[in-house]
Structures are given as structure tokens and as C-alpha cells.
Design a protein around this motif. Structure first.
Motif, PDB file in Angstrom:
ATOM      1  N   SER A 413       0.790  -1.258  -0.049  1.00  0.00           N
ATOM      2  CA  SER A 413       0.081   0.012   0.001  1.00  0.00           C
ATOM      3  C   SER A 413       0.628   1.352  -0.034  1.00  0.00           C
ATOM      4  CB  SER A 413      -0.861  -0.106   1.055  1.00  0.00           C
ATOM      5  OG  SER A 413      -0.033  -0.089   2.306  1.00  0.00           O
ATOM      6  N   PHE A 414       2.145   1.423  -0.026  1.00  0.00           N
ATOM      7  CA  PHE A 414       2.884   2.302   0.359  1.00  0.00           C
ATOM      8  C   PHE A 414       3.225   3.236  -0.489  1.00  0.00           C
ATOM      9  CE2 PHE A 414       4.749  -0.869   3.358  1.00  0.00           C
ATOM     10  CZ  PHE A 414       4.091  -0.509   4.645  1.00  0.00           C
ATOM     11  N   ASP A 415       2.452   3.023  -1.841  1.00  0.00           N
ATOM     12  CA  ASP A 415       2.808   4.328  -2.862  1.00  0.00           C
ATOM     13  C   ASP A 415       1.600   5.318  -2.692  1.00  0.00           C
ATOM     14  OD1 ASP A 415       0.665   2.441  -3.366  1.00  0.00           O
ATOM     15  OD2 ASP A 415       0.410   2.785  -5.304  1.00  0.00           O
ATOM     16  N   GLU A 416       0.553   4.944  -1.782  1.00  0.00           N
ATOM     17  CA  GLU A 416      -0.299   6.050  -1.377  1.00  0.00           C
ATOM     18  C   GLU A 416      -0.743   6.178   0.105  1.00  0.00           C
ATOM     19  OE1 GLU A 416      -3.928   6.922  -4.152  1.00  0.00           O
ATOM     20  OE2 GLU A 416      -3.221   5.062  -5.290  1.00  0.00           O
ATOM     21  N   PHE A 417      -0.378   4.952   0.691  1.00  0.00           N
ATOM     22  CA  PHE A 417      -0.939   4.864   2.178  1.00  0.00           C
ATOM     23  C   PHE A 417       0.126   4.559   3.206  1.00  0.00           C
ATOM     24  CE2 PHE A 417      -4.573   3.621  -0.540  1.00  0.00           C
ATOM     25  CZ  PHE A 417      -5.341   4.775  -0.383  1.00  0.00           C
ATOM     26  N   SER A 418      -0.176   4.814   4.537  1.00  0.00           N
ATOM     27  CA  SER A 418       0.785   4.374   5.524  1.00  0.00           C
ATOM     28  C   SER A 418       0.827   2.894   5.791  1.00  0.00           C
ATOM     29  CB  SER A 418       0.653   4.996   6.666  1.00  0.00           C
ATOM     30  OG  SER A 418      -0.635   4.924   7.245  1.00  0.00           O
ATOM     31  N   GLY A 419      -0.115   2.224   5.348  1.00  0.00           N
ATOM     32  CA  GLY A 419      -0.188   0.797   5.532  1.00  0.00           C
ATOM     33  C   GLY A 419      -1.442   0.342   4.934  1.00  0.00           C
ATOM     34  N   TYR A 420      -1.637  -1.386   5.128  1.00  0.00           N
ATOM     35  CA  TYR A 420      -2.654  -1.671   4.217  1.00  0.00           C
ATOM     36  C   TYR A 420      -3.981  -1.515   5.300  1.00  0.00           C
ATOM     37  CZ  TYR A 420      -2.843  -5.450   7.962  1.00  0.00           C
ATOM     38  OH  TYR A 420      -2.766  -6.069   9.397  1.00  0.00           O
ATOM     39  N   GLU A 421      -4.000  -1.183   6.625  1.00  0.00           N
ATOM     40  CA  GLU A 421      -5.054  -0.746   7.471  1.00  0.00           C
ATOM     41  C   GLU A 421      -5.545   0.563   6.837  1.00  0.00           C
ATOM     42  OE1 GLU A 421      -2.008  -2.512  10.228  1.00  0.00           O
ATOM     43  OE2 GLU A 421      -2.006  -1.166   8.673  1.00  0.00           O
ATOM     44  N   GLU A 422      -4.754   1.646   6.511  1.00  0.00           N
ATOM     45  CA  GLU A 422      -5.277   2.735   6.059  1.00  0.00           C
ATOM     46  C   GLU A 422      -5.927   2.685   4.922  1.00  0.00           C
ATOM     47  OE1 GLU A 422      -3.719   7.422   4.834  1.00  0.00           O
ATOM     48  OE2 GLU A 422      -2.183   5.920   5.540  1.00  0.00           O
ATOM     49  N   ARG A 423      -5.399   1.779   3.966  1.00  0.00           N
ATOM     50  CA  ARG A 423      -5.903   1.721   2.578  1.00  0.00           C
ATOM     51  C   ARG A 423      -7.317   0.914   2.625  1.00  0.00           C
ATOM     52  NH1 ARG A 423      -2.457  -2.044  -1.338  1.00  0.00           N
ATOM     53  NH2 ARG A 423      -2.926  -3.526   0.289  1.00  0.00           N
ATOM     54  N   GLY A 424      -7.408  -0.212   3.634  1.00  0.00           N
ATOM     55  CA  GLY A 424      -8.505  -0.992   3.738  1.00  0.00           C
ATOM     56  C   GLY A 424      -9.798   0.200   4.445  1.00  0.00           C
ATOM     57  N   ASP A 425      -9.321   0.944   5.422  1.00  0.00           N
ATOM     58  CA  ASP A 425     -10.200   1.889   6.041  1.00  0.00           C
ATOM     59  C   ASP A 425     -10.785   2.866   5.171  1.00  0.00           C
ATOM     60  OD1 ASP A 425     -10.023   0.760   8.473  1.00  0.00           O
ATOM     61  OD2 ASP A 425      -8.512   2.010   9.236  1.00  0.00           O
ATOM     62  N   ARG A 426      -9.974   3.416   3.970  1.00  0.00           N
ATOM     63  CA  ARG A 426     -10.463   4.376   2.992  1.00  0.00           C
ATOM     64  C   ARG A 426     -11.308   3.712   2.016  1.00  0.00           C
ATOM     65  NH1 ARG A 426     -12.610   8.357   1.939  1.00  0.00           N
ATOM     66  NH2 ARG A 426     -12.195   9.592   0.092  1.00  0.00           N
ATOM     67  N   PHE A 427     -10.941   2.385   1.755  1.00  0.00           N
ATOM     68  CA  PHE A 427     -12.153   1.776   0.945  1.00  0.00           C
ATOM     69  C   PHE A 427     -13.334   1.521   1.617  1.00  0.00           C
ATOM     70  CE2 PHE A 427     -13.810  -2.575  -0.056  1.00  0.00           C
ATOM     71  CZ  PHE A 427     -14.075  -2.442  -1.388  1.00  0.00           C
ATOM     72  N   ALA A 428     -13.405   1.056   2.772  1.00  0.00           N
ATOM     73  CA  ALA A 428     -14.462   1.110   3.427  1.00  0.00           C
ATOM     74  C   ALA A 428     -15.617   2.180   3.726  1.00  0.00           C
ATOM     75  CB  ALA A 428     -14.396   0.251   4.974  1.00  0.00           C
ATOM     76  N   SER A 429     -14.788   3.432   4.007  1.00  0.00           N
ATOM     77  CA  SER A 429     -15.503   4.621   3.992  1.00  0.00           C
ATOM     78  C   SER A 429     -16.036   5.182   2.739  1.00  0.00           C
ATOM     79  CB  SER A 429     -14.538   5.870   4.448  1.00  0.00           C
ATOM     80  OG  SER A 429     -13.240   6.027   3.713  1.00  0.00           O
ATOM     81  N   MET A 430     -15.169   4.764   1.517  1.00  0.00           N
ATOM     82  CA  MET A 430     -15.762   5.118   0.240  1.00  0.00           C
ATOM     83  C   MET A 430     -16.697   4.368  -0.079  1.00  0.00           C
ATOM     84  SD  MET A 430     -12.508   5.823  -2.185  1.00  0.00           S
ATOM     85  CE  MET A 430     -13.462   6.344  -3.421  1.00  0.00           C
ATOM     86  N   VAL A 431     -17.016   3.286  -0.021  1.00  0.00           N
ATOM     87  CA  VAL A 431     -18.168   2.254  -0.522  1.00  0.00           C
ATOM     88  C   VAL A 431     -19.422   2.346   0.294  1.00  0.00           C
ATOM     89  CG1 VAL A 431     -16.600   0.817  -1.612  1.00  0.00           C
ATOM     90  CG2 VAL A 431     -17.352   0.387   0.647  1.00  0.00           C
ATOM     91  N   ARG A 432     -19.034   2.880   1.600  1.00  0.00           N
ATOM     92  CA  ARG A 432     -20.134   3.206   2.623  1.00  0.00           C
ATOM     93  C   ARG A 432     -20.818   4.608   2.397  1.00  0.00           C
ATOM     94  NH1 ARG A 432     -16.790   0.995   7.696  1.00  0.00           N
ATOM     95  NH2 ARG A 432     -17.409  -1.119   7.758  1.00  0.00           N
ATOM     96  N   GLY A 433     -19.951   5.573   1.525  1.00  0.00           N
ATOM     97  CA  GLY A 433     -20.680   6.705   1.445  1.00  0.00           C
ATOM     98  C   GLY A 433     -20.284   7.629   2.420  1.00  0.00           C
ATOM     99  N   GLU A 434     -19.364   7.572   3.291  1.00  0.00           N
ATOM    100  CA  GLU A 434     -18.979   8.287   4.513  1.00  0.00           C
ATOM    101  C   GLU A 434     -18.159   9.365   4.066  1.00  0.00           C
ATOM    102  OE1 GLU A 434     -19.170   4.448   7.709  1.00  0.00           O
ATOM    103  OE2 GLU A 434     -17.097   5.306   7.082  1.00  0.00           O
TER     104      GLU A 434
END
Length: 434
Positions: A413-434
Motif C-alpha cells: 500500500s505504500f505508494d499512497e498509504f501508510s499501510g494496508y490498514e489505512e488503505r482498507g479503511d479508506r475503501f470502507a469509508s468510500m463504499v459506505r458513502g462516508e
């Protein structure tokens, strides 16, 4: 100066060491952390003061994200000085009984299952290590009667020498981190280091179905317990959908809250640890069956407009992504990409052609390497874009009702994020429309 570096610095400062701090990345977050540690007596070092700091210091504590051939490590080695990691620092002070888990995939799930088993048996147990909680943070809370379940990565094994777990587990070994370790021989050697200190009173829990892992049994001086989904072994196995240990039927895989062949392997490894430690097997079986999985590993986020969104951000290598795809029961749009780790992606797309994946959205730093492999494998249902957020939007518009959108990037994930957790959290917030 991330979690591991901060933990090591605080650990050493508390014991009266003279601590010098250096990070070759400059950011507001790192500067703030260094300033807070300077208030405790540490010395911040910039690039101009690095040579002097190397001459003063006796030991380099290297964070796992920094390779052993980094110029700073080379400077210490040339002067004959010690190089260790935070996990080695913690191991030197560890009093608790240790269970250590390494492997390419399944480490976090297996650690979590083992910890649940120990807690169900009334033990005081803490998960630590590569799971996100540095070992050095926990050693003072762990006494002689306690248990540390430690996740160990290949990065940590570069600087880990003195850990002697009572039980060491190797889940599997497939291609990973070759941009760091250069070749499979080095990677296999590092994984095998976890077994190096084991003696006759300890146990190695090994995946019999992985020929690389099985071969480690020929080199160890400890007891070996195998686990297998392919055949009956001297240990734990799965036959006709049921899990057995030493001939005793424990449970059906349909009793498990987690799904997928990969999770059955994790369960077999955890049961083998319970057997090694003399834990009641029925207690262990109940804990494994009740286990609900770990965050960012084939985790259903939500369903919207008939599309199910699944977060497998932890799938940072090809083998993990293939396992995630194989667990899909509906047609799936997959998100692939990020920072390249040195893989050949041809096999990934060959597997995708045989799977329920109907479309792949390629993004990130390695998108053109992924595209080239897809073309070579004859996988044509592809969208290509630059960044993660656009990739998620494309996947949302591509997926139809009754299908899945799966984030399983097969990449760091390190091209855009600090780790896989941040990438997963961003995915979740986007698809939930948050």
C-alpha cells in the motif's frame, strides 16, 4: 520512527540508555514524535549529524521497514557494531512463554486463533509483534506464567536472533517481498530462522502440504507437529470436511464462522499449537469455531444496491489475492495495484481467468506491470487508472447487482498509504458513502 521505532526508543529510554533517533523520511508527524521523545532524554539526529551519531552509538536498533543493507546498517557493520531490531530487543527481556508464527500468508489469523484458544483455556495471553503491537510494548506486562503470541515477518527475522519460542509455526511459503530479499532462497532462509533456536523440549508446527515448509522438519532439533488438508499426518488434518487431531474428530469445517480453505489451514495450525501446549482440544475447537476473522482479511464491509463490498487490503501478495478470489461465491470485480514488491503477475491473471472474477481494475505504481501480465495471460476485462480513489469509483460503476467488489490488491500500500490498514479503511469509508 513508526510504531516499532517509537516502541524501541521508549523501551530503551526507560532503562537509562542514551538513545539517538534518526529517520531518513522528514515529515511533520515524525518531527513531532522525535520532539516528544527528546523531552524524555533522546537525541534527535539529522543527516548532517549522522556520522557522529554512528561513531558514538554501540548498537543500531533497525526498524523492520528498513532493509539490512541500508547505508546506515552498513556503516554500523563496518565498525563491527551490533545491529538488532525492536522484536529482538523485546525477546531479550521476554519472560513469558512464547508462541511465534511466521509464513507468507495466514500469520495474523493464526496468531488471533491461537490467542483466542489460550484465553479460552484461562491463560493470560497477549498478541504482539508484526500484528501491530510491538513486542517491546508488552514484555513488562508479561510474567513467567503468561503467554506471548508473536507474529514475526521476514523483515523482523533479518534482525531476530535470540527468540526461542516454545512453539514456532510456519504457515506457508510463497513468493513475497522479493524487492527486499532479492530471491526465494534468501526469503526461505529468513523464514527458517524462526526454528534455529528450538531444542528438544520445543515444538515446530509445520504445514505438511507446503513442500518448502515440510522440508524444514529435516533440519530441526525439536519435536514436529504437521498439519495437512491433503492427508492424515502425525498431528492435525482435515478429512471429508472434518478436523482431526491424533485420531480424534474435533469439528466440521462448516461449524467455523470463517470461510475458505485458507482459514481451515489457519485453524489446523492453531489446533496443532493447542496440542503441543497440552490444552484441552475441545476447548481449542470451540474457540476456533467461534473465531470471526481479522480486519481487512476478506471482510465484508457492506452491501449497497445489490453489490457486496469486501475488504481484503491485507492481501498484499499474489498468493493472498488468489486465496481471496477462490473464496468468492459470486461474480466479482477485483481491485489490484499499489507499490510493486517484485512479483511476476502472470500466474495471478491465469488464476483470475479460472475464477469468478469478471473484471479487474488496475491502479497504482505497478499498474503497467499488472497490465502487461494480464495481456500475457489473455485476461482482457480490465480498466486502468492512476490512483486508488478513482479505482474504487470505477469498480462501483462496473459491478452489477448480485456481484462483489473485492479489494485484494496483491501489492503493498505504500505508494499512497501508510499501510494496508489505512488503505482498507479508506475503501470502507468510500463504499459506505462516508
Amino acid at each position: 520512527m513508526s510504531k516499532s521505532g517509537e516502541s524501541a526508543a521508549r523501551f530503551l529510554l526507560k532503562r537509562g540508555a542514551e538513545v539517538y533517533l534518526y529517520d531518513d523520511v522528514v515529515s511533520d508527524k515524525i518531527s513531532a514524535l522525535v520532539a516528544s521523545l527528546e523531552e524524555l532524554g533522546a537525541h534527535g539526529v539529522d543527516a548532517e549529524g549522522l556520522e557522529r551519531a554512528v561513531s558514538i552509538c554501540d548498537v543500531l536498533v533497525l526498524s523492520p521497514g528498513i532493509p539490512i543493507d541500508h547505508s546506515l546498517a552498513v556503516s554500523f557493520r563496518r565498525q563491527g557494531k551490533n545491529i538488532i531490531g525492536e522484536e529482538e530487543l523485546g525477546a531479550l527481556y521476554l519472560r513469558a512463554t512464547a508462541v511465534a508464527v511466521t509464513g507468507t500468508n495466514g500469520k495474523t489469523t493464526t496468531v488471533s486463533m491461537i490467542n483466542d484458544i489460550l484465553c479460552a483455556d484461562g491463560k493470560h495471553s497477549i498478541m504482539c509483534g508484526n500484528i501491530g503491537n510491538p513486542l517491546a510494548n508488552e514484555v513488562e506486562q508479561l510474567g513467567f506464567d503468561d503467554f506471548a503470541v508473536i507474529e514475526v515477518s521476514s523483515f523482523q527475522l533479518e534482525t531476530l536472533s535470540d527468540l526461542r519460542p516454545h512453539v514456532a509455526v510456519i504457515t506457508n511459503i510463497t513468493e513475497d517481498h522479493l524487492n527486499r530479499h532479492y530471491n526465494m532462497e534468501n526469503y526461505i532462509f529468513l523464514k527458517g530462522k524462526l526454528l534455529r533456536n528450538l531444542r528438544g523440549s520445543e515444538y515446530a508446527v509445520l504445514n505438511y502440504d507446503d513442500p518448502i515448509v515440510r522440508a524444514f522438519a529435516e533440519k530441526v532439533r525439536c519435536k514436529v507437529i504437521f498439519f495437512s488438508m491433503e492427508q492424515r499426518t502425525d498431528g492435525v488434518w482435515c478429512d471429508n470436511g472434518a478436523v482431526y487431531c491424533e485420531g480424534e474428530r474435533l469439528f466440521s469445517v462448516t461449524d467455523m464462522k470463517t470461510e475458505g480453505r485458507h482459514n481451515v489451514y489457519n485453524a489446523l495450525a492453531a489446533i496443532a499449537v493447542a496440542e503441543a501446549m497440552g490444552i484441552n482440544l475441545q476447548t481449542a475447537a470451540k474457540a476456533v469455531c467461534a473465531f470471526r476473522g481479522v480486519r481487512h482479511r476478506i471482510e465484508t464491509v457492506c452491501e449497497r444496491d445489490g453489490v457486496t463490498y469486501i475488504d481484503d487490503s491485507k492481501g498484499t501478495n499474489v498468493d493472498a489475492a488468489v486465496k481471496a478470489v477462490e473464496s468468492m461465491r459470486r461474480d466479482t470485480v477485483i481491485l489490484l495495484g499499489g507499490k510493486d514488491k517484485g512479483y511476476e503477475y502472470y500466474e495471478l491473471f491465469r488464476k483470475l481467468k479460472e475464477s469468478r472474477v469478471v473484471h479487474a481494475v488496475l491502479y497504482g505504481e505497478n499498474r503497467f506491470r499488472l497490465l502487461s501480465a494480464a495481456q500475457e495471460a489473455g485476461f482482457a476485462e480490465i480498466s486502468l487508472c492512476t490512483d486508488f480513489e478513482m479505482a474504487v469509483k470505477i469498480a462501483e460503476h462496473t459491478a452489477k447487482a448480485g456481484q462483489n467488489v473485492l479489494l485484494s490488491p496483491a501489492s503493498s500500500s505504500f505508494d499512497e498509504f501508510s499501510g494496508y490498514e489505512e488503505r482498507g479503511d479508506r475503501f470502507a469509508s468510500m463504499v459506505r458513502g462516508e
